[in-house]
Design a protein around this motif. Structure first.
Motif, PDB file in Angstrom:
ATOM      1  N   LYS A   1      21.058  75.409  37.771  1.00 27.80           N
ATOM      2  CA  LYS A   1      21.068  76.841  38.090  1.00 27.80           C
ATOM      3  C   LYS A   1      22.381  77.231  38.779  1.00 27.80           C
ATOM      4  O   LYS A   1      22.983  78.274  38.473  1.00 27.80           O
ATOM      5  N   SER A   2      22.836  76.393  39.692  1.00 24.37           N
ATOM      6  CA  SER A   2      24.080  76.683  40.417  1.00 24.37           C
ATOM      7  C   SER A   2      25.275  76.731  39.474  1.00 24.37           C
ATOM      8  O   SER A   2      26.144  77.608  39.600  1.00 24.37           O
ATOM      9  N   TYR A   3      25.318  75.781  38.526  1.00 20.93           N
ATOM     10  CA  TYR A   3      26.436  75.779  37.572  1.00 20.93           C
ATOM     11  C   TYR A   3      26.364  76.965  36.621  1.00 20.93           C
ATOM     12  O   TYR A   3      27.395  77.574  36.297  1.00 20.93           O
ATOM     13  N   LEU A   4      25.174  77.331  36.193  1.00 17.77           N
ATOM     14  CA  LEU A   4      25.031  78.496  35.316  1.00 17.77           C
ATOM     15  C   LEU A   4      25.437  79.780  36.051  1.00 17.77           C
ATOM     16  O   LEU A   4      26.078  80.667  35.467  1.00 17.77           O
ATOM     17  N   GLU A   5      25.083  79.863  37.320  1.00 16.51           N
ATOM     18  CA  GLU A   5      25.471  81.033  38.122  1.00 16.51           C
ATOM     19  C   GLU A   5      26.992  81.061  38.317  1.00 16.51           C
ATOM     20  O   GLU A   5      27.610  82.134  38.303  1.00 16.51           O
ATOM     21  N   ARG A   6      27.588  79.886  38.479  1.00 15.92           N
ATOM     22  CA  ARG A   6      29.047  79.837  38.638  1.00 15.92           C
ATOM     23  C   ARG A   6      29.747  80.250  37.337  1.00 15.92           C
ATOM     24  O   ARG A   6      30.772  80.938  37.373  1.00 15.92           O
ATOM     25  N   ILE A   7      29.210  79.816  36.211  1.00 16.17           N
ATOM     26  CA  ILE A   7      29.781  80.240  34.926  1.00 16.17           C
ATOM     27  C   ILE A   7      29.753  81.763  34.821  1.00 16.17           C
ATOM     28  O   ILE A   7      30.733  82.391  34.401  1.00 16.17           O
ATOM     29  N   GLU A   8      28.641  82.364  35.231  1.00 17.65           N
ATOM     30  CA  GLU A   8      28.533  83.827  35.189  1.00 17.65           C
ATOM     31  C   GLU A   8      29.534  84.471  36.161  1.00 17.65           C
ATOM     32  O   GLU A   8      30.213  85.445  35.821  1.00 17.65           O
ATOM     33  N   LYS A   9      29.640  83.912  37.353  1.00 21.77           N
ATOM     34  CA  LYS A   9      30.468  84.504  38.409  1.00 21.77           C
ATOM     35  C   LYS A   9      31.968  84.343  38.157  1.00 21.77           C
ATOM     36  O   LYS A   9      32.753  85.272  38.401  1.00 21.77           O
ATOM     37  N   VAL A  10      32.364  83.170  37.661  1.00 25.17           N
ATOM     38  CA  VAL A  10      33.793  82.860  37.508  1.00 25.17           C
ATOM     39  C   VAL A  10      34.274  83.086  36.076  1.00 25.17           C
ATOM     40  O   VAL A  10      35.365  83.607  35.852  1.00 25.17           O
ATOM     41  N   ASP A  11      33.434  82.713  35.125  1.00 25.79           N
ATOM     42  CA  ASP A  11      33.877  82.688  33.732  1.00 25.79           C
ATOM     43  C   ASP A  11      33.632  84.008  33.009  1.00 25.79           C
ATOM     44  O   ASP A  11      34.485  84.476  32.260  1.00 25.79           O
ATOM     45  N   LYS A  12      32.458  84.586  33.227  1.00 29.20           N
ATOM     46  CA  LYS A  12      32.086  85.788  32.479  1.00 29.20           C
ATOM     47  C   LYS A  12      32.470  87.071  33.195  1.00 29.20           C
ATOM     48  O   LYS A  12      32.828  88.060  32.569  1.00 29.20           O
ATOM     49  N   THR A  13      32.370  87.061  34.526  1.00 29.00           N
ATOM     50  CA  THR A  13      32.804  88.216  35.324  1.00 29.00           C
ATOM     51  C   THR A  13      33.865  87.708  36.298  1.00 29.00           C
ATOM     52  O   THR A  13      34.373  86.608  36.138  1.00 29.00           O
ATOM     53  N   GLY A  14      34.200  88.455  37.292  1.00 24.33           N
ATOM     54  CA  GLY A  14      35.153  87.979  38.289  1.00 24.33           C
ATOM     55  C   GLY A  14      36.483  87.595  37.684  1.00 24.33           C
ATOM     56  O   GLY A  14      37.198  88.428  37.129  1.00 24.33           O
TER      57      GLY A  14
END
Length: 505
Positions: free
Chosen positions: A38-51
């Protein structure tokens, strides 16, 4: 959101975790596998897809949490496998039989779902790894058009360098390099024909291991060259590369090249992780300028360090593989590409959207998005050939393999009585230029790639905040020896730099 003013690393619990540290946390019940995924998926969303919008991950596995939950249910005594509970990313030219397509970054393949897992994917799953997504790449592994931009694909867009979002990731395993550097997974699998693991690992500040051709099966991987292609681990530490490589090896009847590895392969390379791996090693290097004075100066600093650690440095007067052989290897790739792609399309069965190189070329011609930045000269070149049925193919293959192996790297190692050769892996990441294409100054990976021999790059420092790697390479099946030297270098001279996602440098 201005990426330069955002600290994406501050609250990420698993920043710079490796396999061993992650699994110790499982054993100590500090967190569950579902917590990690879950933490890695959230990081992908936070760093890779947005941000920061790194754009390194092309597809997230919709079943990742479900798989993690199933592994959480396994009782501790039954938790076996070197990669149990480890989140892994795969380059998007590797087949998975799940809800993720395998696209090579092409819009022509965006709905292409393989009929089975690639052999190496079977090995990863058996070892307990969780494939959390697929990474972007230079489209068709950077063998589509002459003016290509590394890290760009029609299906995935442009992957950005996590050290400086205006700079390039190199390729073709661009997303794998950027994702692991940015801590979007524990490690990734990349593929290489010539430089596609080594270059993105170097410019993204990570470890990249390109195995001997035949050590890791290529079945289920979209190909370029049957004589040069291989897959390998891209990691943040040499130890993780050694662990991952041990999982990936094995004879596969669908890839005849793996038969040669039968008595060479190991399932555990961690025995080579010894801190004194440089002591007494005779290591060859060339004084020839790389074309970048800053890289040359950094390389010279590292030569002094190697000597301090007990290595015996030997200057070599000639390049191990001649420019003539390097040039001819391109001709060979063009001949092998057509057969490889057509066989891959056939493996997709009757429902394949694209059934031949000819159909792929036609699709691209009718796709404005695909032809927006560069053309498809390499696809057209291979289509115009007889492929591996060309009357000169066997002679060309023999000439290249003898020139790069027996009369190339092998001869150089023997002449100077060397354990290995070294070079700077690449120049630092260049500014991405969608108009003029890539701006390589040099790559050190060509000799080992053409020979089908192993190489490993490790961070050796940075130039103006941009990482540069040092490359170790040697004869066939010498992965253990190279891991030994690279590990010693890394442990005594740690140069891994955690990226800060600056927007311009």
């Amino acid at each position: 959101m201005n990426a330069q003013n955002t600290d994406y690393n501050k609250d990420f619990k698993f920043l710079e975790y490796d396999i061993e540290k992650l699994q110790k946390g499982y054993q100590n019940k500090e967190y569950k596998i579902t917590d990690v995924v879950k933490s890695y998926l959230e990081r992908i969303e936070k760093v890779d897809k947005t941000g920061a919008k790194l754009n390194a991950v092309i597809t997230v596995n919709p079943d990742a949490m479900k798989i993690a939950d199933s592994l959480d249910q396994v009782p501790a005594p039954l938790r076996k496998g070197a990669l149990f509970g480890v989140p892994v990313l795969l380059k998007d030219n590797i087949d998975t039989k799940d809800k993720m397509p395998n696209t090579a970054g092409s819009l022509a393949m965006k709905d292409s779902f393989p009929l089975r897992d690639a052999f190496l994917v079977e090995k990863l799953r058996k070892a307990g790894a969780i494939i959390i997504g697929k990474t972007n790449l230079s489209e068709w592994a950077n063998f589509r058009g002459i003016m290509s931009v590394s890290g760009w694909s029609g299906n995935g867009g442009l992957t950005k360098n996590p050290y400086d979002l205006t700079r390039n990731t190199c390729g073709s395993s661009a997303g794998s390099g950027a994702a692991i550097s940015a801590n979007l997974g524990i490690f990734a699998i990349g593929t290489e024909t010539n430089g596609s693991i080594i270059c993105p690992s170097s410019v993204n500040g990570i470890v990249g291991l390109k195995p001997t051709v035949g050590l890791v099966s290529r079945s289920g991987i979209i190909p370029i060259s049957v004589s040069q292609d291989t897959a390998g681990p891209m990691t943040r530490t040499v130890k993780d590369a050694a662990i991952a490589l041990g999982v990936l090896t094995g004879v596969d009847e669908k890839d005849s090249h793996t038969l040669a590895s039968k008595n060479q392969t190991k399932t555990d390379y961690t025995s080579f992780l010894k801190p004194d791996g440089l002591k007494g090693k005779r290591i060859g290097y060339s004084k020839k300028s790389s074309g970048n004075v800053k890289v040359d100066a950094l390389f010279q600093e590292n030569l002094k360090f190697l000597e301090k650690e007990g290595a015996i440095l030997v200057e070599i007067s000639e390049e191990p593989v001649s420019n003539e052989i390097q040039g001819k290897s391109f001709e060979l790739m063009v001949l092998e590409y057509k057969d490889g792609l057509n066989q891959y399309f056939k493996s997709l069965g009757a429902n394949a959207k694209i059934k031949s190189v000819e159909e792929l070329i036609a699709f691209n011609k009718n796709s404005p998005e695909e032809m927006k930045y560069f053309k498809q000269e390499f696809l057209e070149m291979t289509q115009a050939t007889k492929g591996m049925q060309d009357e000169n193919y066997a002679k060309l293959l023999k000439e290249i393999q003898e020139g790069s192996r027996k009369n190339g790297i092998d001869a150089t190692l023997k002449k100077y009585q060397l354990h290995a050769l070294i070079a700077a892996s690449t120049s630092p990441a260049w500014k991405t230029d969608m108009v003029n294409g890539d701006n390589y100054i040099f790559e050190g990976s060509g000799a080992a790639a053409i020979a089908g021999y192993p190489s490993i790059t490790v961070p050796m420092g940075n130039i103006d905040g941009l990482p540069v790697g040092i490359l170790f390479y040697a004869e066939a099946w010498s992965e253990g020896k190279l891991i030994n030297m690279a590990y010693s270098f890394e442990q005594k001279n740690p140069q891994r730099l955690v990226p800060q996602f600056k927007n311009g440098n």
